[in-house]
Design a protein around this motif. Sequence first.
Motif, PDB file in Angstrom:
ATOM      1  N   ASP A   1      14.432   9.489  -0.989  1.00 48.88           N
ATOM      2  CA  ASP A   1      13.954   9.266   0.187  1.00 48.88           C
ATOM      3  C   ASP A   1      12.462   9.693   0.594  1.00 48.88           C
ATOM      4  N   HIS A   2      12.594   9.265   2.158  1.00 50.88           N
ATOM      5  CA  HIS A   2      11.087   9.198   2.413  1.00 50.88           C
ATOM      6  C   HIS A   2      10.421  10.636   1.409  1.00 50.88           C
ATOM      7  N   ASN A   3      10.358  11.758   1.403  1.00 54.35           N
ATOM      8  CA  ASN A   3      10.079  13.486   0.659  1.00 54.35           C
ATOM      9  C   ASN A   3       9.134  12.459  -0.358  1.00 54.35           C
ATOM     10  N   GLN A   4      10.507  12.154  -1.055  1.00 51.13           N
ATOM     11  CA  GLN A   4       9.463  11.523  -3.150  1.00 51.13           C
ATOM     12  C   GLN A   4       8.666  10.534  -2.754  1.00 51.13           C
ATOM     13  N   ILE A   5       8.342   9.424  -1.974  1.00 49.07           N
ATOM     14  CA  ILE A   5       8.038   8.886  -2.015  1.00 49.07           C
ATOM     15  C   ILE A   5       6.371   9.016  -1.670  1.00 49.07           C
ATOM     16  N   MET A   6       6.948   9.670  -0.639  1.00 51.22           N
ATOM     17  CA  MET A   6       5.143  10.538   0.337  1.00 51.22           C
ATOM     18  C   MET A   6       4.593  12.047  -1.363  1.00 51.22           C
ATOM     19  N   GLU A   7       5.296  11.994  -1.065  1.00 48.48           N
ATOM     20  CA  GLU A   7       4.859  12.868  -2.640  1.00 48.48           C
ATOM     21  C   GLU A   7       3.973  11.768  -4.079  1.00 48.48           C
ATOM     22  N   ALA A   8       5.121  11.361  -4.231  1.00 48.15           N
ATOM     23  CA  ALA A   8       4.504  10.623  -5.394  1.00 48.15           C
ATOM     24  C   ALA A   8       3.133  10.045  -5.451  1.00 48.15           C
ATOM     25  N   LEU A   9       3.535   9.104  -4.167  1.00 48.79           N
ATOM     26  CA  LEU A   9       2.240   8.004  -2.833  1.00 48.79           C
ATOM     27  C   LEU A   9       1.094   9.864  -3.406  1.00 48.79           C
ATOM     28  N   GLN A  10       0.837  10.924  -2.544  1.00 51.38           N
ATOM     29  CA  GLN A  10      -0.539  11.759  -2.663  1.00 51.38           C
ATOM     30  C   GLN A  10      -0.702  12.208  -4.081  1.00 51.38           C
ATOM     31  N   LYS A  11       0.864  11.990  -5.003  1.00 49.45           N
ATOM     32  CA  LYS A  11       0.105  12.618  -6.560  1.00 49.45           C
ATOM     33  C   LYS A  11      -0.256  11.378  -7.518  1.00 49.45           C
ATOM     34  N   TYR A  12      -0.246  10.497  -6.635  1.00 48.12           N
ATOM     35  CA  TYR A  12      -0.862   9.648  -8.079  1.00 48.12           C
ATOM     36  C   TYR A  12      -2.185   8.907  -8.075  1.00 48.12           C
ATOM     37  N   PRO A  13      -2.601   9.429  -9.114  1.00 46.82           N
ATOM     38  CA  PRO A  13      -3.559   8.844  -9.596  1.00 46.82           C
ATOM     39  C   PRO A  13      -4.304   7.035  -9.360  1.00 46.82           C
ATOM     40  N   GLN A  14      -5.420   8.157  -8.556  1.00 51.00           N
ATOM     41  CA  GLN A  14      -6.235   6.414  -8.095  1.00 51.00           C
ATOM     42  C   GLN A  14      -5.675   5.417  -6.862  1.00 51.00           C
ATOM     43  N   CYS A  15      -4.681   5.794  -6.045  1.00 46.61           N
ATOM     44  CA  CYS A  15      -3.982   5.037  -5.254  1.00 46.61           C
ATOM     45  C   CYS A  15      -4.467   4.519  -4.610  1.00 46.61           C
ATOM     46  N   PRO A  16      -4.675   2.902  -3.922  1.00 45.44           N
ATOM     47  CA  PRO A  16      -5.291   1.620  -3.458  1.00 45.44           C
ATOM     48  C   PRO A  16      -5.262   2.391  -1.606  1.00 45.44           C
ATOM     49  N   THR A  17      -6.318   2.834  -0.690  1.00 46.90           N
ATOM     50  CA  THR A  17      -5.514   3.591   0.166  1.00 46.90           C
ATOM     51  C   THR A  17      -5.316   2.314   1.443  1.00 46.90           C
ATOM     52  N   ASP A  18      -5.646   1.240   1.430  1.00 44.99           N
ATOM     53  CA  ASP A  18      -4.474   0.761   2.599  1.00 44.99           C
ATOM     54  C   ASP A  18      -3.064  -0.091   1.913  1.00 44.99           C
ATOM     55  N   VAL A  19      -2.618   0.731   0.506  1.00 40.61           N
ATOM     56  CA  VAL A  19      -1.081   1.094  -0.191  1.00 40.61           C
ATOM     57  C   VAL A  19      -0.939   2.182   0.336  1.00 40.61           C
ATOM     58  N   LYS A  20      -1.609   3.580   0.466  1.00 42.61           N
ATOM     59  CA  LYS A  20      -1.133   4.639   1.360  1.00 42.61           C
ATOM     60  C   LYS A  20      -1.097   4.671   2.879  1.00 42.61           C
ATOM     61  N   GLN A  21      -2.107   3.847   3.486  1.00 44.02           N
ATOM     62  CA  GLN A  21      -2.441   3.484   4.646  1.00 44.02           C
ATOM     63  C   GLN A  21      -0.793   2.874   5.328  1.00 44.02           C
ATOM     64  N   TRP A  22       0.177   1.605   4.251  1.00 38.83           N
ATOM     65  CA  TRP A  22       1.013   0.834   4.908  1.00 38.83           C
ATOM     66  C   TRP A  22       2.420   1.520   5.012  1.00 38.83           C
ATOM     67  N   ALA A  23       2.196   2.524   3.394  1.00 35.54           N
ATOM     68  CA  ALA A  23       3.201   3.450   3.396  1.00 35.54           C
ATOM     69  C   ALA A  23       3.414   4.033   4.788  1.00 35.54           C
ATOM     70  N   LEU A  24       2.843   5.129   5.210  1.00 34.46           N
ATOM     71  CA  LEU A  24       2.076   5.524   6.505  1.00 34.46           C
ATOM     72  C   LEU A  24       2.546   5.188   7.747  1.00 34.46           C
ATOM     73  N   SER A  25       2.001   3.688   7.765  1.00 34.18           N
ATOM     74  CA  SER A  25       2.385   2.700   9.061  1.00 34.18           C
ATOM     75  C   SER A  25       4.070   2.594   8.972  1.00 34.18           C
ATOM     76  N   ALA A  26       4.733   2.005   8.382  1.00 36.24           N
ATOM     77  CA  ALA A  26       6.002   1.949   7.636  1.00 36.24           C
ATOM     78  C   ALA A  26       6.917   2.921   7.440  1.00 36.24           C
ATOM     79  N   PHE A  27       6.326   4.214   7.258  1.00 35.51           N
ATOM     80  CA  PHE A  27       7.700   5.218   7.645  1.00 35.51           C
ATOM     81  C   PHE A  27       6.984   5.699   8.805  1.00 35.51           C
ATOM     82  N   GLY A  28       5.988   5.558   9.330  1.00 38.84           N
ATOM     83  CA  GLY A  28       5.639   6.725  10.813  1.00 38.84           C
ATOM     84  C   GLY A  28       6.477   6.307  12.011  1.00 38.84           C
TER      85      GLY A  28
END
Length: 421
Positions: free
Chosen positions: A394-421
Amino acid sequence: NFARRPLSLSEKQRFCHQRLPEKPMGIESQHKHLLELLRRTAVHGESNSVLIVGPRGSGKTMLLKCVLRDLLEVKDVNKNVLQVHLNGLLQTDDRIALKEITRQLNLENVVGDKVFGSFAENLAFLLEALKKGDRSSSRPVLFILDEFDLFAHHKNQTLLYNLLDVSQSAQAPVAVIGLTCRLDVLELLEKRVKSRFSHRQIHLLSSLSFRQYLDNVILQLSLPPDFADAKFFEEWNDSIKRLCKDKSVVDVLEKHYNSSKDFRSLHLLLMLVLSQVSVCKPSIKPTDLLEASRVCVADSKANILHGLSVLELCLIIAMKHLSDIYEGEPFNFQMVHNEFKKFLQRKSQSIYNFDKPVVMKAFEHLQQLELIKSVDGSTGKIHKEYQLMKLMLDHNQIMEALQKYPQCPTDVKQWALSAFG
């Protein structure tokens, strides 16, 4: 030095070996009813059948074990009564069940190489072999069928039919006790089987109040009165009472109580707490319970996400985006690959443009981890690129993983936020 080993043997047994309580808490009337029923079979040779129904962890097995323990304390019952334990997960057909009945009754030598025309004939022979003389001196047999509902899936329900037929026709003193978590279990029975069942049901639906639940926590963690070191006994039990008055502890226990009232999950929580007690730390602190609770409720799928590659994480974001666009409809690899390519073209400077076979390998790995699941019944006939899949996150599991993911590229996080927004 008892402070060096603050958990007594009896307390370890209570958690590690699931020692039975003296009296089952909150199900006293069910205990009395079942004990009386089985006592009539064991002492007076009266046949019976009964179902114990309740959700998993509600205490069905514990209730039965307590009743059997108390029953075997009755004079002459211990030497005379026989028990046969069957489980629907293990005895998956009547042939296996019959072999197990023969083994548990120690009648392999009596049966030998005999060939029987039917299941009923074989069962009748086994019960006949238990007779000492006339019918009144037959040894009572308690047939305990765990996962009772699974036996209803056996061909023609032959096992259930014959056991219940024997219990109804008084050929021998037999009690059939079924344990199940299905409330609709009687609807699974064929008409001829249902007509031979006594329709006695004992329901276990937890009615524990939070106060009783809290009292049970104190009881489980407290040392017994016969503990050898009286001073340590008093200090430990006082500390447990103080612990259970702490607001943060009460909040954690209330959360567990609201999600699951069964003692099995409570035992797991308390075992994790007690495992933190050591020579250097001979008492339990509120933080120990908070940490144990965090471990207990840890999301296994979210933990798996933390170990994925960036490519696999990108594919999951693409899948979630597709699920949102098409309102939960399934997707295939080709759709996910197209979505991923769009992201690379539009927004990403940090992600390498992987070849399609590499992306396919990552997709298959997600399937192996059961983070995505096939929804096609005939997957073998469809090319793997076009097999329909469903995302199991679900949405929460993915977002939590992105927050905790070590050295996750910024553009991947931004893509996730825009995709789920």
